[in-house]
Design a protein around this motif. Sequence first.
Motif, PDB file in Angstrom:
ATOM      1  N   LEU A 298       0.798  -1.094  -0.002  1.00 22.05           N
ATOM      2  CA  LEU A 298       0.027  -0.039  -0.132  1.00 22.05           C
ATOM      3  C   LEU A 298       0.895   1.216   0.214  1.00 22.05           C
ATOM      4  CD1 LEU A 298      -2.849  -1.185   2.444  1.00 22.05           C
ATOM      5  CD2 LEU A 298      -3.105  -0.683   0.052  1.00 22.05           C
ATOM      6  N   ASP A 299       0.084   2.416  -0.315  1.00 21.35           N
ATOM      7  CA  ASP A 299       0.700   3.575  -0.306  1.00 21.35           C
ATOM      8  C   ASP A 299       0.201   4.522   0.752  1.00 21.35           C
ATOM      9  OD1 ASP A 299      -1.644   3.824  -1.752  1.00 21.35           O
ATOM     10  OD2 ASP A 299      -1.000   5.220  -3.284  1.00 21.35           O
ATOM     11  N   PHE A 300      -0.057   4.043   1.737  1.00 11.60           N
ATOM     12  CA  PHE A 300      -0.493   4.705   3.028  1.00 11.60           C
ATOM     13  C   PHE A 300      -0.423   3.745   4.083  1.00 11.60           C
ATOM     14  CE2 PHE A 300      -4.369   2.923   0.880  1.00 11.60           C
ATOM     15  CZ  PHE A 300      -5.113   2.440   1.870  1.00 11.60           C
ATOM     16  N   PRO A 301      -0.347   4.147   5.336  1.00  8.03           N
ATOM     17  CA  PRO A 301      -0.150   3.427   6.720  1.00  8.03           C
ATOM     18  C   PRO A 301      -1.518   2.770   6.750  1.00  8.03           C
ATOM     19  CG  PRO A 301       0.533   5.905   7.046  1.00  8.03           C
ATOM     20  CD  PRO A 301      -0.045   5.748   5.586  1.00  8.03           C
ATOM     21  N   PHE A 302      -1.242   1.364   7.104  1.00  6.79           N
ATOM     22  CA  PHE A 302      -2.311   0.703   7.331  1.00  6.79           C
ATOM     23  C   PHE A 302      -1.936  -0.815   8.356  1.00  6.79           C
ATOM     24  CE2 PHE A 302      -4.469  -3.630   6.145  1.00  6.79           C
ATOM     25  CZ  PHE A 302      -5.828  -3.135   6.464  1.00  6.79           C
ATOM     26  N   MET A 303      -2.728  -0.747   9.369  1.00  4.56           N
ATOM     27  CA  MET A 303      -2.694  -1.808  10.191  1.00  4.56           C
ATOM     28  C   MET A 303      -4.159  -1.904  11.202  1.00  4.56           C
ATOM     29  SD  MET A 303      -0.363  -0.384  13.456  1.00  4.56           S
ATOM     30  CE  MET A 303      -1.090   0.917  14.782  1.00  4.56           C
ATOM     31  N   HIS A 304      -3.935  -3.302  11.848  1.00  3.19           N
ATOM     32  CA  HIS A 304      -5.518  -3.446  12.743  1.00  3.19           C
ATOM     33  C   HIS A 304      -5.167  -2.558  13.747  1.00  3.19           C
ATOM     34  CE1 HIS A 304      -8.601  -5.194  14.573  1.00  3.19           C
ATOM     35  NE2 HIS A 304      -8.973  -5.910  14.029  1.00  3.19           N
ATOM     36  N   PRO A 305      -5.740  -1.757  14.295  1.00  7.48           N
ATOM     37  CA  PRO A 305      -5.477  -0.977  15.394  1.00  7.48           C
ATOM     38  C   PRO A 305      -5.600  -1.727  16.790  1.00  7.48           C
ATOM     39  CG  PRO A 305      -7.638  -0.210  14.701  1.00  7.48           C
ATOM     40  CD  PRO A 305      -7.064  -1.027  13.715  1.00  7.48           C
ATOM     41  N   LYS A 306      -6.536  -2.595  16.820  1.00  7.50           N
ATOM     42  CA  LYS A 306      -6.723  -3.631  18.133  1.00  7.50           C
ATOM     43  C   LYS A 306      -5.708  -4.585  18.307  1.00  7.50           C
ATOM     44  CE  LYS A 306     -11.450  -2.576  17.928  1.00  7.50           C
ATOM     45  NZ  LYS A 306     -12.936  -2.992  17.850  1.00  7.50           N
TER      46      LYS A 306
ATOM     47  N   ARG B 209      -5.139   5.609   9.852  1.00  5.37           N
ATOM     48  CA  ARG B 209      -5.554   6.510  10.808  1.00  5.37           C
ATOM     49  C   ARG B 209      -5.595   7.997  10.237  1.00  5.37           C
ATOM     50  NH1 ARG B 209      -5.199   5.473  16.259  1.00  5.37           N
ATOM     51  NH2 ARG B 209      -4.177   3.484  15.781  1.00  5.37           N
ATOM     52  N   GLY B 210      -6.629   8.753  10.979  1.00  4.39           N
ATOM     53  CA  GLY B 210      -6.617   9.998  10.419  1.00  4.39           C
ATOM     54  C   GLY B 210      -7.481  10.334   9.166  1.00  4.39           C
ATOM     55  N   GLY B 211      -8.032   9.356   8.555  1.00  8.61           N
ATOM     56  CA  GLY B 211      -8.850   9.325   7.729  1.00  8.61           C
ATOM     57  C   GLY B 211     -10.442   9.821   7.741  1.00  8.61           C
TER      58      GLY B 211
END
Length: 393
Positions: free
Chosen positions: A115-123, A172-174
Motif C-alpha cells: 500500500l501507499d498509505f499506513p495500514f494496520m489493525h488498531p486492536k 488513521r486520520g482518515g
Amino acid sequence: MKRRSVLGLGVSLALLQTGCATDPAKLAWEKEFDAFMHDGLARTETPGMSVAVVRGDNTLFARGYGWADIAAGKQADADTVFHLASASTLVTATAAMMLLERGAFQLDDKVAAYLDFPFMHPKFPDVPITFRHLLSHTSGISDAVYEKTAAFAVQGDPRLPLRDFVKGYLSRGGAWYDADLSFAARPGTQWRYSKVGIALLGYLLGRLHPDGFDAWTHERLFEPLGMDSTAWSLASLPRRAVVATPYAHKETDLQALPPIGYPDWPAGLLRSSANDFARFLAIFSNGGRVDGQRYLQEATLQLFFAPQEASLPPADLAARQALAWVLRDVDGTALAAMSGNDPGAASIICVDRASKTAVLAFANVSADKELRTFQKEVVRRLLAHGGSGAPAK
C-alpha cells in the motif's frame, strides 16, 4: 393494465426469443423451463430475470424472461445488462488469483507492504492482515461505519475515487476512520463479510497495473473473453447496451429505482449480461481454459476452491468459506456459490466442478425470501440440465 398482467405479458413475449433447441428432448426441457419461469416471475412479482447454464466452455442455454424496463416496454433477454451486486467479488477474486499465479504477491503476504498509505489493525497491531484474510473475509475489517454512512451511496456511478475511500476508511486520520467500529476481530480468527475488505483488495490489485484495477480486468478478462457488455461503471458500458431498470416492491406496485453507485465498486458494482458472464464462468467449469486460452492453472483453481480455516457464522453451518466462493453441499452435490443483493438487484451463481457445470440467475428487483427461494429452484433446474449427459471434455 395491472402489474401482474404486465409481468405475465413480458414473460410470454420472452418465450418467442430465438435460439430454441431443435433436439426433441432439449425442446421439451426448454418448454417446461419456460413455463416454470413464467409462473415463478408472476408468483414472485419479479420484473425480469436472465439465466444461463455453461458446460465446459460451452454455453448450453441463455435466455431472458420478463422485463428489463417496464415503462419503456423493453423485454429482458440474455444480453440485458444486470447489476450483479456482491457477486462482482468473483471477478475481483479471479483477478487476484491470476496475479498470484504470476508471482505478484503471496496469499499470506502482509497487504500493508503493497500500500501507499499506513495500514494496520488498531486492536491487533502485531497481527498483519494478509491477502488470504481479505479473500476469505477474515481480515477483521468491519463494514459498520460504511453501512451507516448514507453519503457513500449515490445515484449513477460513484464519484469518490477508490483510493480516497479505502485510505479514508482504513488509515488513521482518515475521514471515516474509526478504530472501534471499522475493525473487529483479530485477523484470521473470525468470519465477517467485508465489502471494504474486497474494495481494499481491488485497490491493491490496481497498484500492480499502471492504469488501475478497472483497466486490468478489461484487458485480461473482459476483452479476451468477449464480454462486450460488462463494466464496472455505467459510463463504460456501450451505448447499445440495454441496462435492466432496478425495481423494489412497494405495497401493491413495483417502484423503479435510480441506478445506485458505491465507492467500494470492486466489491459490488459490476454490471454484466447472462451471455457475457457465462463466458467468465467457463473459467471455472472448464478447468481454467476458455476457447483454448488459459486463465488459471488447475492448481490455482484447487487453491481457489479450498476451504479456509475460519468458519462461517453458526446460522450457516452447512457452508464453508473458500477464497471468495462459499462451498455448500446441496442434495449430495458439492457446489461453489456466490450471491449478490442490492436495491433493485438479486444475483446468484453456482459452479458444480464435478460435472463441469456453471449457472447464473440475475434479477432486477430487491431480493426477498420468496424471490430467493425461486432463484434457488431456477439454479437447481439449470444445474440438472447442464450436468446431464456425457461428461464435458
